[in-house]
Design an enzyme around this catalytic site. Structure first.
Site, PDB file in Angstrom:
ATOM      1  N   ASP A   1     -18.034   7.279   8.325  1.00  0.00           N
ATOM      2  CA  ASP A   1     -17.583   8.046   9.482  1.00  0.00           C
ATOM      3  C   ASP A   1     -16.424   7.300  10.151  1.00  0.00           C
ATOM      4  OD1 ASP A   1     -17.251   9.166  11.992  1.00  0.00           O
ATOM      5  OD2 ASP A   1     -19.397   9.398  12.387  1.00  0.00           O
TER       6      ASP A   1
ATOM      7  N   GLU B   1      -0.812   8.544   3.247  1.00  0.00           N
ATOM      8  CA  GLU B   1       0.487   7.963   3.605  1.00  0.00           C
ATOM      9  C   GLU B   1       1.055   7.092   2.484  1.00  0.00           C
ATOM     10  OE1 GLU B   1       0.348   5.738   7.271  1.00  0.00           O
ATOM     11  OE2 GLU B   1       2.512   5.417   7.268  1.00  0.00           O
TER      12      GLU B   1
ATOM     13  N   LYS C   1      -2.549   0.079  14.261  1.00  0.00           N
ATOM     14  CA  LYS C   1      -2.420   1.249  13.379  1.00  0.00           C
ATOM     15  C   LYS C   1      -2.169   0.779  11.950  1.00  0.00           C
ATOM     16  CE  LYS C   1      -0.355   4.816  11.208  1.00  0.00           C
ATOM     17  NZ  LYS C   1       0.197   4.765   9.841  1.00  0.00           N
TER      18      LYS C   1
ATOM     19  N   HIS D   1       8.735   1.274   2.349  1.00  0.00           N
ATOM     20  CA  HIS D   1       7.974   2.480   2.703  1.00  0.00           C
ATOM     21  C   HIS D   1       8.718   3.729   2.239  1.00  0.00           C
ATOM     22  CE1 HIS D   1       5.428   5.173   4.908  1.00  0.00           C
ATOM     23  NE2 HIS D   1       6.438   5.602   5.639  1.00  0.00           N
TER      24      HIS D   1
HETATM   25  P1  HMG Z   1       7.970  -5.153  -3.351  1.00  0.00           P
HETATM   26  O1  HMG Z   1       8.228  -6.563  -2.944  1.00  0.00           O
HETATM   27  O2  HMG Z   1       9.133  -4.293  -3.700  1.00  0.00           O
HETATM   28  O3  HMG Z   1       6.902  -5.103  -4.503  1.00  0.00           O
HETATM   29  O4  HMG Z   1       7.145  -4.461  -2.197  1.00  0.00           O
HETATM   30  P2  HMG Z   1       6.922  -5.753  -5.944  1.00  0.00           P
HETATM   31  O5  HMG Z   1       7.556  -4.783  -6.881  1.00  0.00           O
HETATM   32  O6  HMG Z   1       7.387  -7.166  -5.908  1.00  0.00           O
HETATM   33  O7  HMG Z   1       5.326  -5.765  -6.233  1.00  0.00           O
HETATM   34  C1  HMG Z   1       4.465  -6.661  -5.538  1.00  0.00           C
HETATM   35  C2  HMG Z   1       3.048  -6.100  -5.551  1.00  0.00           C
HETATM   36  O8  HMG Z   1       3.002  -4.988  -4.651  1.00  0.00           O
HETATM   37  C3  HMG Z   1       2.607  -5.543  -6.882  1.00  0.00           C
HETATM   38  O9  HMG Z   1       2.023  -6.578  -7.640  1.00  0.00           O
HETATM   39  C4  HMG Z   1       1.597  -4.504  -6.493  1.00  0.00           C
HETATM   40  O10 HMG Z   1       0.356  -5.100  -6.224  1.00  0.00           O
HETATM   41  C5  HMG Z   1       2.175  -3.969  -5.206  1.00  0.00           C
HETATM   42  P3  HMG Z   1       1.971  -6.476  -9.253  1.00  0.00           P
HETATM   43  O11 HMG Z   1       1.192  -5.276  -9.607  1.00  0.00           O
HETATM   44  O12 HMG Z   1       3.393  -6.330  -9.706  1.00  0.00           O
HETATM   45  O13 HMG Z   1       1.350  -7.757  -9.617  1.00  0.00           O
HETATM   46  N1  HMG Z   1       3.066  -2.812  -5.448  1.00  0.00           N
HETATM   47  C6  HMG Z   1       2.635  -1.582  -5.712  1.00  0.00           C
HETATM   48  N2  HMG Z   1       1.393  -1.093  -5.866  1.00  0.00           N
HETATM   49  C7  HMG Z   1       1.266   0.224  -6.105  1.00  0.00           C
HETATM   50  N3  HMG Z   1       2.318   1.059  -6.236  1.00  0.00           N
HETATM   51  C8  HMG Z   1       3.584   0.620  -6.102  1.00  0.00           C
HETATM   52  C9  HMG Z   1       3.770  -0.760  -5.830  1.00  0.00           C
HETATM   53  N4  HMG Z   1       4.868  -1.515  -5.618  1.00  0.00           N
HETATM   54  C10 HMG Z   1       4.400  -2.770  -5.401  1.00  0.00           C
HETATM   55  N5  HMG Z   1       4.601   1.457  -6.240  1.00  0.00           N
HETATM   56  C11 HMG Z   1       6.008  -2.810  -0.957  1.00  0.00           C
HETATM   57  C12 HMG Z   1       7.034  -3.073  -2.055  1.00  0.00           C
HETATM   58  C13 HMG Z   1       6.003  -1.339  -0.612  1.00  0.00           C
HETATM   59  C14 HMG Z   1       4.625  -3.223  -1.453  1.00  0.00           C
HETATM   60  C15 HMG Z   1       6.431  -3.703   0.273  1.00  0.00           C
HETATM   61  O14 HMG Z   1       7.718  -3.342   0.667  1.00  0.00           O
HETATM   62  C16 HMG Z   1       5.489  -3.603   1.437  1.00  0.00           C
HETATM   63  O15 HMG Z   1       4.420  -4.194   1.436  1.00  0.00           O
HETATM   64  N6  HMG Z   1       5.920  -2.907   2.485  1.00  0.00           N
HETATM   65  C17 HMG Z   1       5.093  -2.624   3.651  1.00  0.00           C
HETATM   66  C18 HMG Z   1       4.800  -1.152   3.657  1.00  0.00           C
HETATM   67  C19 HMG Z   1       3.767  -0.761   4.670  1.00  0.00           C
HETATM   68  O16 HMG Z   1       3.255  -1.546   5.434  1.00  0.00           O
HETATM   69  N7  HMG Z   1       3.441   0.508   4.646  1.00  0.00           N
HETATM   70  C20 HMG Z   1       2.477   1.066   5.567  1.00  0.00           C
HETATM   71  C21 HMG Z   1       3.064   2.256   6.237  1.00  0.00           C
HETATM   72  S1  HMG Z   1       4.061   1.788   7.569  1.00  0.00           S
HETATM   73  C22 HMG Z   1       2.995   1.981   8.926  1.00  0.00           C
HETATM   74  O17 HMG Z   1       2.424   3.010   9.075  1.00  0.00           O
HETATM   75  C23 HMG Z   1       2.548   0.866   9.777  1.00  0.00           C
HETATM   76  C24 HMG Z   1       3.487   0.127  10.706  1.00  0.00           C
HETATM   77  O18 HMG Z   1       4.005   0.901  11.763  1.00  0.00           O
HETATM   78  C25 HMG Z   1       2.574  -0.944  11.271  1.00  0.00           C
HETATM   79  C26 HMG Z   1       3.227  -1.930  12.149  1.00  0.00           C
HETATM   80  O19 HMG Z   1       4.212  -1.616  12.836  1.00  0.00           O
HETATM   81  O20 HMG Z   1       2.691  -3.089  12.163  1.00  0.00           O
HETATM   82  C27 HMG Z   1       4.640  -0.436   9.952  1.00  0.00           C
END
Ligand code: HMG
Length: 433
Positions: free
Chosen positions: A278, A82, A262, A375
């Site tokens: 597992d 994901e 989740k 995301h």
């Molecule tokens: P951002 O603020 O745009 O990130 O967040 P940034 O550019 O300021 O970077 C901050 C740090 O994030 C980076 O630190 C990296 O560690 C990491 P740095 O390296 O610069 O010191 N980072 C990345 N790492 C790898 N690849 C990348 C990347 N970009 C940043 N491309 C971010 C962007 C996506 C991290 C933020 O918006 C976020 O945390 N969003 C949450 C996304 C999420 O939770 N996804 C899970 C899927 S959704 C789900 O299935 C679950 C859910 O239903 C659960 C629930 O309801 O509770 C949502």
């Protein structure tokens, strides 16, 4: 070797460059890493692991960064399909690191073996007799697993439960040390059954482990200064309060608790899989535990304490670092080398911490700008690939559909065809990125 898991901008490197950085930091050769992670498992070997094999199935293997647990840094391997899960975990782990990192502890690795007895003529007397022979039964259990005894594990005690209608169940608590323990525990259950039958007078039924390993729990606590949570136009105190409200929502409502968990399992499962463990066992145990009082509840809760946000997680977790796929799957072995833990309980603490980070990242996004920006920006690349983009086209198509705020297959196909026809429209991403 003392590790530093803070590798800013790691995600901006190419795969080869990332391997170089990781190899140097972890003391693993690039060629070892490449060999283990390009496939990790050949079909011929897979054919010896399960049945009716026709091939193997690959998933992305990535590294979560910024993870500090009990003052030590870890690079956490994650296998997950994901988008945004790895970025989210690294992002939140970085915030938690700002508050001193994760504090974790874990129970001894004690699993439960169940021996079922049916049609016990006098269950009350049988239970008493079985309890009276607990020393003998523990010794008999130990005798089934001499190797485990040599490694310091073994049977720690028994429990006898009368389930009514002539059904009695005997639990054996087995300390599995660094193994996940399923085979050990089943060996104990089968080895003691005859003697249990003699003592109880009933008929022997099932002899199997329980995946509700509630004597093998892990707990994680983290304190995040509100200021570390600020971003995207939201001040830290507001984000903290939003996360606390989100936590309360999950505590009151099983519909929300399920999604909350989740998000937590996004990170936890990814580490479980990357280390060859597992995940079905973990999933069944964790969700049974979440519903232990009759209502399904969140496994991690968040509270405000002064200026800080404080998270607390507790869940049962049966992970191993010896045996199982770690013996036969090169990718799983590499996952264990990368995380560099010395015991199964240490792995449980790291995996649970990554779970907590995943939970925090999702709640932070949900309590502020919503999940879609972060995301979907990363999801856009998968959509571009699904539309047929390859190589450099992927980033260009992803950036076009993301810029238009139109992340779907039809938009990606259109963008790809425009790109290939030389009619690419350059669209700036939405403000704030
Ligand atoms: P951002 O603020 O745009 O990130 O967040 P940034 O550019 O300021 O970077 C901050 C740090 O994030 C980076 O630190 C990296 O560690 C990491 P740095 O390296 O610069 O010191 N980072 C990345 N790492 C790898 N690849 C990348 C990347 N970009 C940043 N491309 C971010 C962007 C996506 C991290 C933020 O918006 C976020 O945390 N969003 C949450 C996304 C999420 O939770 N996804 C899970 C899927 S959704 C789900 O299935 C679950 C859910 O239903 C659960 C629930 O309801 O509770 C949502």
């Amino acid at each position: 070797m003392e590790r530093n898991s803070r590798w800013p901008g790691f995600y901006k490197l190419s795969i080869e460059e990332r391997r170089q950085v990781a190899a140097e930091a972890l003391g693993i050769s690039v060629s070892d890493m490449q060999q283990a992670l390009e496939g990790g498992l050949q079909s011929e070997r897979a054919d010896k692991i399960i049945e009716n094999v026709v091939g193997t199935f690959s998933l992305p293997f990535a590294l979560a960064l910024n993870v500090t647990v009990n003052g030590s840094d870890y690079i956490a391997p994650m296998v997950v399909e994901e988008p945004s899960v790895v970025a989210a975990a690294s992002n939140a782990a970085r915030m938690i690191r700002g508050g001193g990192g994760f504090e974790a502890d874990a129970d001894d690795p004690v699993m439960t073996a169940q021996v079922q007895l049916d049609e016990v003529p006098d269950p009350v007397a049988a239970c008493e007799r079985l309890r009276g022979h607990s020393g003998e039964l523990c010794a008999l259990g130990d005798a089934q697993v001499p190797g485990l005894l040599r490694r310091g594990g073994g049977v720690r005690g028994i429990e006898v439960r009368d389930l009514g209608d002539g059904m009695v169940v005997v639990h054996f608590f087995v300390d599995c040390r660094d193994a996940m323990g399923a085979n050990l525990v089943n060996t104990v259950a089968e080895g003691v059954a005859t003697r249990i039958q003699e003592l109880s007078g009933g008929e022997i039924g099932l002899r199997i482990l329980s995946n509700l390993c509630d004597r093998r729990k892990v707990r994680v606590r983290a304190r995040v200064p509100a200021a570390s949570l600020a971003g995207n136009g939201f001040d830290g105190a507001r984000v903290r309060d939003g996360i606390v409200k989100a936590s309360r929502f999950a505590e009151r409502d099983p519909y929300r608790a399920t999604t909350h968990n989740k998000g937590l399992m996004n990170g936890l499962d990814a580490v479980v899989i990357a280390t060859g463990n597992d995940w079905r066992a973990v999933e069944s145990g964790v969700h049974a535990y979440a519903a232990r009082d009759g209502q399904y509840r969140p496994l991690c809760v968040w509270r405000g304490e002064g200026d800080d946000l404080v998270g607390e997680l507790e869940l049962p977790l049966s992970l191993g670092i010896v045996g199982g796929p770690s013996r036969v799957h090169d990718g799983a072995r590499m996952g264990l080398r990368i995380v560099g833990v010395e015991s199964a309980t240490e792995l449980a603490m790291v995996a649970a911490s990554v779970g907590m980070a995943s939970n925090l990242a999702a709640l932070r996004a949900l309590a502020t700008e919503g999940i879609q920006r972060g995301h979907m920006a990363l999801h856009a690349r998968s959509v571009a690939i699904a539309a047929g983009a390859t190589g450099a086209e992927v980033e260009r198509v992803a950036s076009t559909i993301h810029g238009k705020g139109d992340i779907n297959l039809a938009a990606a196909e259109q963008a790809l065809s425009a790109l290939r026809g030389g009619r690419e429209q350059v669209v700036a991403p939405p403000p704030g990125e």
